[in-house]
Design a protein around this motif. Structure first.
Motif, mmCIF file in Angstrom:
data_model
loop_
_atom_site.group_PDB
_atom_site.id
_atom_site.type_symbol
_atom_site.label_atom_id
_atom_site.label_comp_id
_atom_site.label_asym_id
_atom_site.label_seq_id
_atom_site.Cartn_x
_atom_site.Cartn_y
_atom_site.Cartn_z
ATOM 1 N N ASP A 1 20.020 -10.957 -42.437
ATOM 2 C CA ASP A 1 19.845 -10.006 -43.539
ATOM 3 C C ASP A 1 21.163 -9.565 -44.184
ATOM 4 O O ASP A 1 21.341 -9.700 -45.397
ATOM 5 N N ASP B 1 12.221 -14.980 -44.525
ATOM 6 C CA ASP B 1 11.446 -13.840 -44.024
ATOM 7 C C ASP B 1 9.965 -14.192 -43.866
ATOM 8 O O ASP B 1 9.326 -13.792 -42.886
ATOM 9 N N ALA C 1 16.252 -13.188 -37.006
ATOM 10 C CA ALA C 1 15.857 -12.906 -38.389
ATOM 11 C C ALA C 1 16.700 -11.784 -38.973
ATOM 12 O O ALA C 1 17.165 -11.866 -40.119
#
Length: 127
Positions: free
Chosen positions: A55, A82, A51
């Motif tokens: 970003d 997210d 994850a």
């Protein structure tokens, strides 16, 4: 399975249930603990890492496409990503907790059951 077959399996050290090493319920507290540890030590950190890896590139792409609908689309997609990661982490945490709880429950029940088979002390001993 007949009584004789079941008794024969028990005498040979096998399970009464074919293919099972843990008896009728076929529960395995050590395997449940191992699975919970895998979730905690492998899956959760790996999911967080995956994850987080999205970003910086997404932020860079949004800046590069500033003023374009593409930037808006990327922002929405990243927000959705997210949200999905949070849901997955919550699910992994729930599964880990459930596995540990089941393991403890079965172990506790086994111990209580075993204690119930302890010999009873006679109250007339020594009279």
């Amino acid at each position: 399975m007949s009584f004789e077959e079941e008794w024969g399996r028990k005498q040979q050290g096998g399970s009464a249930v074919p293919g099972s090493g843990y008896g009728v319920l076929a529960t395995a507290p050590p395997e449940k603990k191992k699975a919970a540890n895998t979730i905690e030590n492998v899956l959760q950190p790996g999911t967080t890492k995956a994850a987080d890896a999205a970003d910086e590139p997404t932020t860079t792409a949004v800046k590069a496409f500033s003023g374009w609908e593409t930037a808006t689309g990327l922002t929405k997609a990243h927000t959705h990503w997210d949200d999905q990661v949070k849901r997955l982490m919550g699910r992994l945490n729930s599964e880990k907790t459930a596995l540990r709880g089941a393991s403890n429950l079965f172990t506790g029940n086994d111990q209580l059951t075993g204690q119930s088979f302890q010999p009873v002390q006679s109250k007339v001993t020594g009279l």
